[in-house]
Scaffold this motif. Structure first.
Motif, short mmCIF file in Angstrom:
data_model
loop_
_atom_site.label_atom_id
_atom_site.label_comp_id
_atom_site.label_asym_id
_atom_site.label_seq_id
_atom_site.Cartn_x
_atom_site.Cartn_y
_atom_site.Cartn_z
N SER A 20 38.00 44.67 51.50
CA SER A 20 38.69 44.87 50.41
C SER A 20 40.09 44.31 50.24
O SER A 20 40.87 44.07 49.58
CB SER A 20 38.79 46.32 50.11
OG SER A 20 39.63 47.23 51.37
N ALA A 21 40.56 44.20 51.61
CA ALA A 21 41.88 43.34 51.93
C ALA A 21 41.76 42.08 51.41
O ALA A 21 40.87 41.40 51.60
CB ALA A 21 42.16 43.45 53.56
N ASN A 22 42.93 41.64 50.78
CA ASN A 22 43.14 40.01 50.29
C ASN A 22 43.64 39.47 51.41
O ASN A 22 44.87 39.59 51.54
CB ASN A 22 43.80 40.35 48.98
CG ASN A 22 44.01 38.89 48.48
OD1 ASN A 22 43.52 38.01 48.82
ND2 ASN A 22 44.12 38.95 47.03
N ILE A 503 51.34 31.48 40.71
CA ILE A 503 51.48 32.83 40.72
C ILE A 503 50.92 33.73 40.09
O ILE A 503 50.36 34.85 40.50
CB ILE A 503 53.17 32.90 40.34
CG1 ILE A 503 54.16 32.31 41.21
CG2 ILE A 503 53.38 34.68 40.44
CD1 ILE A 503 55.68 32.28 40.72
N LYS A 504 50.58 33.41 38.69
CA LYS A 504 49.74 34.26 37.77
C LYS A 504 48.24 34.42 38.53
O LYS A 504 47.66 35.37 38.62
CB LYS A 504 49.51 33.73 36.58
CG LYS A 504 50.61 34.26 35.68
CD LYS A 504 50.87 33.63 34.23
CE LYS A 504 52.14 33.71 33.45
NZ LYS A 504 51.96 33.06 32.09
N LEU A 505 47.58 33.13 38.78
CA LEU A 505 46.32 33.10 39.58
C LEU A 505 46.41 33.75 40.84
O LEU A 505 45.24 34.17 41.24
CB LEU A 505 45.87 31.90 39.70
CG LEU A 505 45.73 30.76 38.48
CD1 LEU A 505 45.65 29.47 38.74
CD2 LEU A 505 44.66 31.25 37.54
N THR A 506 47.54 33.96 41.63
CA THR A 506 47.43 34.34 43.01
C THR A 506 47.85 35.89 43.01
O THR A 506 47.21 36.55 43.81
CB THR A 506 48.37 33.52 43.77
OG1 THR A 506 48.05 32.19 43.94
CG2 THR A 506 48.36 34.00 45.20
N PHE A 507 48.75 36.19 42.27
CA PHE A 507 49.40 37.50 42.33
C PHE A 507 49.11 38.40 41.14
O PHE A 507 49.48 39.53 41.01
CB PHE A 507 50.86 37.57 42.69
CG PHE A 507 51.03 36.81 44.14
CD1 PHE A 507 50.69 37.53 45.03
CD2 PHE A 507 52.01 35.87 44.25
CE1 PHE A 507 50.77 36.97 46.40
CE2 PHE A 507 52.15 35.16 45.34
CZ PHE A 507 51.59 35.82 46.54
N ALA A 648 61.25 41.18 49.77
CA ALA A 648 61.20 42.83 50.31
C ALA A 648 61.24 43.48 49.18
O ALA A 648 60.55 44.77 49.25
CB ALA A 648 62.28 42.94 51.35
N SER A 649 61.93 43.18 47.99
CA SER A 649 62.01 43.94 46.93
C SER A 649 60.57 44.17 46.02
O SER A 649 60.40 44.83 45.35
CB SER A 649 62.98 43.61 45.90
OG SER A 649 62.64 42.33 45.33
N LEU A 650 59.62 43.40 46.53
CA LEU A 650 58.26 43.38 45.97
C LEU A 650 57.48 44.23 46.82
O LEU A 650 56.31 44.18 46.23
CB LEU A 650 57.68 41.65 45.72
CG LEU A 650 58.42 40.85 44.87
CD1 LEU A 650 57.98 39.53 44.94
CD2 LEU A 650 58.34 41.50 43.32
N GLU A 651 57.74 44.89 47.73
CA GLU A 651 56.85 45.63 48.49
C GLU A 651 56.52 46.75 47.40
O GLU A 651 57.07 47.38 46.72
CB GLU A 651 57.47 46.44 49.60
CG GLU A 651 56.61 47.30 50.41
CD GLU A 651 57.14 47.82 51.66
OE1 GLU A 651 56.47 48.00 52.91
OE2 GLU A 651 58.61 47.48 52.11
N GLY A 652 54.83 47.04 47.53
CA GLY A 652 54.34 48.06 46.68
C GLY A 652 53.74 47.13 45.20
O GLY A 652 52.76 47.79 44.56
N GLU A 653 54.28 46.10 45.04
CA GLU A 653 53.77 45.26 44.02
C GLU A 653 52.83 44.14 44.34
O GLU A 653 52.25 43.76 43.20
CB GLU A 653 54.88 44.80 43.14
CG GLU A 653 55.92 45.89 42.52
CD GLU A 653 57.06 45.20 41.69
OE1 GLU A 653 56.44 44.99 40.25
OE2 GLU A 653 58.32 45.26 42.05
N PRO A 656 49.30 44.80 50.66
CA PRO A 656 49.89 44.86 51.68
C PRO A 656 49.68 43.85 52.47
O PRO A 656 50.58 43.49 53.15
CB PRO A 656 49.43 46.47 52.49
CG PRO A 656 48.97 47.17 51.28
CD PRO A 656 48.48 46.07 50.17
N GLU A 657 48.51 43.37 52.49
CA GLU A 657 47.98 42.36 53.69
C GLU A 657 48.88 40.81 53.43
O GLU A 657 49.48 40.43 54.39
CB GLU A 657 46.66 41.89 53.77
CG GLU A 657 46.10 40.77 54.88
CD GLU A 657 44.70 40.79 55.13
OE1 GLU A 657 44.26 39.90 55.89
OE2 GLU A 657 43.96 41.46 54.51
N ARG A 658 48.93 40.52 52.22
CA ARG A 658 49.57 39.44 51.80
C ARG A 658 51.20 39.45 51.78
O ARG A 658 51.85 38.66 52.23
CB ARG A 658 49.20 38.79 50.47
CG ARG A 658 47.74 38.25 50.58
CD ARG A 658 47.36 37.52 49.31
NE ARG A 658 47.32 38.55 48.02
CZ ARG A 658 47.15 37.94 46.95
NH1 ARG A 658 46.90 36.59 46.63
NH2 ARG A 658 47.22 38.86 45.83
#
Length: 721
Positions: A20-22, A503-507, A648-653, A656-658
Motif C-alpha cells: 500500500s505504501a507509495n 504535481i497533479k499526476l504525482t500528488f 514541512a508544512s505539507l505533512e499529512g497532505e 508518509p513514505e514520499r
C-alpha cells in the motif's frame, strides 16, 4: 506459540505496507481512483466499448495500459468490442484504417500531424457520436491514449473538445551513460537497469515499465550505453541482448541506439587501424552495421564521442570530425540509420579557452556532414554547469543539423541529494535568442528546424535512471525526466505548465499541495545557482566526483581545475572572454557580442562568465561585486531553508513514505547549501581579503577543513577506461 504469532503479525504488517505504501515506482502513471462523479461517469462510458480498427503490437500495448488504468481508476476492466457500430463508445485506429468514416477535411487535418501526431475528440458517423483517437501510425494512437489518460488524471478531460498534437522534434532521446558492468557514469539512482549478464535469457519486467514511462512522454529513442563506449557492445553476443530490448520497446514507438567506440575496428575487428578512410575500416563498419540490422531491423543508429577526454577518434589519423562521422553515416544510410556525433570536444593540447574549442572544430566543417548525421551539442560550451549561456554553435552554423543535449542527471546540481527542478534552466536556454540564421531565431527554433526534408531533428537528455525503486534516487528527479520528455516534444512549453501537470499526476490536485510544491520547484534552480555558482561563476566543484564545492582545485590539466575558470586574484574575479581576453564572446552573433562585451549591459547572471572584474565593481543594485557574490551565496542558503520549511508544512497532505523521503533529502540539501556558501566565501575571502558584508549570515568553519574533504566513493564517478 507467541513468537510465531508475533512473527505472523509482523509479516502481515510488512506485506501491507509494501503493497500500500507509495514508493514512487509508478512515476506519473499512478492512476489514482477517480473521485469526481461526472469525470468517473465519462471515463467509465468510454471504457465500456472500445473498438480497435485492426490489430497491431502497439494496439496491444494500448490495451495493456487501458487495462491497468481502468482497473486502478474505476476498479473495473475495460470492455473491448468487435462491433464497430452497435456497442462501441470509443474508436482507435490510424487515418488509413478510419478513412471510410472520416471526412476529407478530417483526413487532411490528421495527415498534417505527421507520423507521431494524434487527433482525439468526438466523431459523428451515421447519426451517432463516437469518441475517437486517431494517428497516422499506431504510435500516434498510443500517444493520444496517454494524453487522454493524462487529462483524466488532471481533471482536464472534455469529451466535446477536439485535441490535436504532434511533436516539434523528430528524435526525442534518452542517453544512458550505463556501463556493461551495470555501473552508471554520473548516475545517482543505483545500478543500471540493463542486466546485460542475464540478457537475453532473463527479461526484467521493469523494462516494460520503463518503456511505458517514456512512451507516455513521447520519448521515442534510447541510447543504451555510455558515450565513453565499450567496443564489446558491438559484438554478436551483445547484439542478441540489445535485440531483446529493441523488441520490447518497439510497440511503444522507441528505437534503440548504441554508442560506438571509434577504435572498435582495432579492439574487436583485429585491424591495426581505425582510420575512417582506410578501406578495411570502412568494410568493418559496413559489415558490423549490417549485422546489427539483421538482429534489430529498426535499429536507430550510433551515438559517438570522439577525440574528447581521451576517447579515440579521427584526429589520431589526421582526419577531421566530418570524415569520421560520414564514414559511419555511410554504413548506416542504406538502413535509414542516424549517426549522432557529439560536439563535446576539447583537448588540453589545444591552447585555447575551452569555451571556444567546439566552435573552432565544427564551424569550418559546416555543410561537410552527410544528411543522416546530427551534431549533438550540449546546452552550454563548458559542461552542464548550474547555469551556462547557450552554446555558441547554435548560432554559428547554418548548414549542419544540430541537436540539443541536456543533462537530466544532476551531475553538477546536487546529484540525488538535492531538489533542483531543471525545466527553468532548459527553458532559459531554449528561449535564448541566437539572432542567426535570422533576427528572430532562438535555440529552440534552430533545433526544431530541419536543414532540408531529409534531415531529422533531435533533443537528447542524459538520464538518471537506475535500480532505485523510485527510478531516479530523489523523488523530484522524476520531475526532471518528465520535464525533459515534455520539452523534447514541444520546446516552446513553459516550466510552470510542466510543473503543475507533474504535481497533479504525482500528488493529486489538492490546491495547497499544488501551490506549495510548485513554488518549491520553480524557485529551486535559482536557489541552487545562488549557493553554488552565482553571477556567472562556473566549474568550481570538487574534482572527479563533482560533488560539493572545490573552488581551490588546481594541479594537473588546467582545464580540469577551478582556478582556470574563476581566475580569482587580489584584484578581482572572473574569466575575461571579451576581445581583451580569450574573445570567446566573438563566437556569438554581433548583437550578443556588442551587448555582452560591456559589463554594465550583460545580464548579471553571466557577468563573471565573460568578464574579469575588480572586487569593488558596482552591480546594478549598488552593491560591490564582492558584496553581491556574498549576498547571492547567503540568499541561496535561505531559499533552501524556505524550501524545507514549505515542504514541512505539507505533512499529512502527502503520503508518509514520499513525504519523509523528500523531507530527509531537503535537510541534506540545506546542509549542502551551507557547505557551498561557507567554503566558497571563506576561500574567495582568503584571496580578496575583504570583510564579509554585515547583512549576511556570517560563514562559519575552517577553510582548511573544507579543502581536506574527500569523497572517493561518491556515486557516479567516471570509471577508468
Amino acid at each position: 506459540m507467541l513468537k510465531a504469532t508475533l512473527l505472523s503479525i509482523f509479516i502481515s504488517i510488512s506485506l501491507f505496507f509494501s503493497v500500500s505504501a507509495n514508493d514512487g515506482y509508478n512515476l506519473w502513471l499512478d492512476y489514482r481512483p477517480i473521485q469526481n462523479p461526472e469525470l468517473k461517469s465519462q471515463f467509465k462510458t468510454l471504457m465500456d466499448g472500445i473498438y480497435f480498427f485492426g490489430e497491431n503490437p502497439t494496439y496491444q500495448a494500448i490495451k495493456n495500459e487501458l487495462d491497468l488504468a481502468s482497473d486502478k481508476m474505476l476498479n473495473q476492466a475495460p470492455v473491448y468490442t468487435n462491433e464497430r457500430l452497435s456497442n462501441s463508445k470509443i474508436w482507435m485506429g490510424t487515418r488509413d484504417q478510419l478513412s471510410q468514416v472520416l471526412s476529407l477535411t478530417q483526413q487532411g487535418e490528421i495527415s498534417n500531424l505527421g507520423q507521431d501526431g494524434y487527433w482525439r475528440g468526438p466523431l459523428d458517423f451515421e447519426g451517432k457520436t463516437y469518441y475517437a483517437i486517431i494517428g497516422n501510425k499506431p504510435v500516434g494512437v498510443l500517444y493520444g491514449v496517454y494524453n487522454l489518460l493524462n487529462s483524466i488524471q488532471t481533471k482536464t478531460f472534455n469529451k466535446s473538445i477536439k485535441i490535436t498534437d504532434s511533436p516539434k522534434v523528430k528524435v526525442r532521446m534518452l542517453n544512458h551513460w550505463d556501463n556493461l558492468d551495470r555501473t552508471v557514469e554520473r548516475g545517482y539512482a543505483g545500478f543500471s537497469i540493463w542486466d546485460w549478464h542475464k540478457l537475453p535469457g532473463y527479461v526484467d519486467p521493469r523494462y516494460i515499465d520503463y518503456a511505458r514511462a517514456n512512451a507516455s512522454l513521447g520519448i521515442n529513442a534510447v541510447s543504451l550505453t555510455n558515450v565513453n563506449a565499450n567496443a564489446l557492445i558491438l559484438t554478436t553476443d551483445f547484439m542478441k541482448k540489445a535485440k531483446v530490448l529493441a523488441d520490447l520497446f518497439r510497440p511503444y514507438g522507441i528505437k534503440v541506439f548504441l554508442t560506438a567506440r571509434f577504435s572498435a575496428p582495432i579492439q574487436i575487428g583485429g585491424l591495426k587501424t581505425a582510420d575512417p578512410l582506410d578501406p578495411d575500416v570502412i568494410k568493418f563498419w559496413k559489415e558490423k552495421t549490417d549485422e546489427m540490422y539483421s538482429y534489430i531491423p529498426d535499429f536507430g543508429g550510433f551515438l559517438v564521442k570522439a577525440n574528447s577526454e581521451g576517447q579515440p577518434g579521427p584526429h589520431e589519423y589526421g582526419r577531421n570530425h566530418a570524415e569520421g562521422a560520414n564514414m559511419l553515416a555511410d554504413a548506416l544510410a542504406p538502413h535509414g540509420g542516424l549517426l549522432i556525433w557529439r560536439a563535446f570536444v576539447y583537448s588540453h593540447e589545444v591552447d585555447e579557452d575551452r569555451h571556444k574549442q567546439a566552435n573552432l572544430e565544427f564551424e569550418p566543417l559546416d555543410s561537410k556532414f552527410k544528411e543522416n548525421v546530427i551534431i549533438q551539442v550540449k546546452n552550454g560550451a563548458i559542461d552542464f554547469q548550474p547555469r551556462e549561456p547557450f552554446h555558441p554553435l547554435f548560432g554559428a552554423v547554418n548548414n549542419t543539423q544540430l541537436g540539443m543535449e541536456f543533462q537530466i542527471t544532476q551531475e553538477y546540481l546536487g546529484q540525488a541529494t538535492q531538489l533542483v527542478f531543471l525545466a527553468p534552466m532548459w527553458e532559459e536556454v531554449l528561449k535564448s535568442k541566437t539572432y542567426q540564421p535570422n533576427q528572430n531565431a532562438t535555440v529552440a527554433s534552430v533545433i526544431e528546424t530541419p536543414i532540408n526534408k531529409n534531415h531529422k531533428t533531435l533533443i537528447a537528455g542524459v538520464s538518471n535512471i537506475g535500480t532505485d525503486r523510485n527510478w531516479t534516487g530523489h523523488l523530484f528527479g522524476q520531475a526532471n525526466w518528465y520535464a525533459f520528455g515534455k520539452l523534447a516534444w514541444n520546446p516552446e512549453l513553459d516550466s510552470k505548465t510542466i510543473a503543475e501537470e507533474w504535481i497533479k499526476l504525482t500528488f493529486g490536485d489538492n490546491p495547497d499541495v499544488l501551490t506549495k510544491v510548485e513554488k518549491i520547484m520553480l524557485e529551486s534552480h535559482e536557489a541552487a545557482v545562488d549557493y553554488m555558482t552565482p553571477l556567472g561563476l562556473h566549474h568550481i566543484m570538487g574534482r572527479s566526483h563533482h560533488y560539493g564545492p572545490g573552488p581551490w582545485v588546481t594541479g594537473g590539466r588546467a582545464d580540469w581545475t577551478s582556478l582556470y575558470y574563476h581566475r580569482a586574484d587580489s584584484l578581482g574575479i572572473g574569466f575575461d572572454r571579451t576581445s581583451t581576453g580569450s574573445n570567446a564572446l566573438a563566437q556569438y552573433a554581433p548583437e550578443i557580442t556588442h551587448n555582452w562585451s560591456d559589463p554594465n549591459e550583460i545580464p548579471e547572471k553571466f557577468l563573471l562568465w565573460f568578464h574579469h572584474l575588480p572586487w569593488d565593481f558596482k552591480l546594478k543594485n549598488g552593491m560591490t561585486l564582492w558584496e553581491g557574490i556574498a549576498n547571492h551565496y547567503d540568499s541561496g542558503v535561505k531559499k533552501a531553508r524556505e524550501m524545507e520549511k514549505t515542504w514541512a508544512s505539507l505533512e499529512g497532505e502527502i503520503d508518509p513514505e514520499r513525504f519523509h523521503h523528500v523531507e530527509q533529502l531537503l535537510a541534506i540539501q540545506v546542509e549542502e547549501a551551507e557547505w557551498w556558501r561557507n567554503s566558497c566565501l571563506l576561500y574567495f575571502q582568503s584571496i580578496s581579503h575583504l570583510p564579509f558584508p554585515n547583512n549576511i549570515e556570517q560563514p562559519v568553519g575552517d577553510l582548511e577543513y573544507y579543502k581536506s574533504l574527500s569523497f572517493p566513493n561518491a556515486p557516479g564517478i567516471r570509471p577508468s577506461w
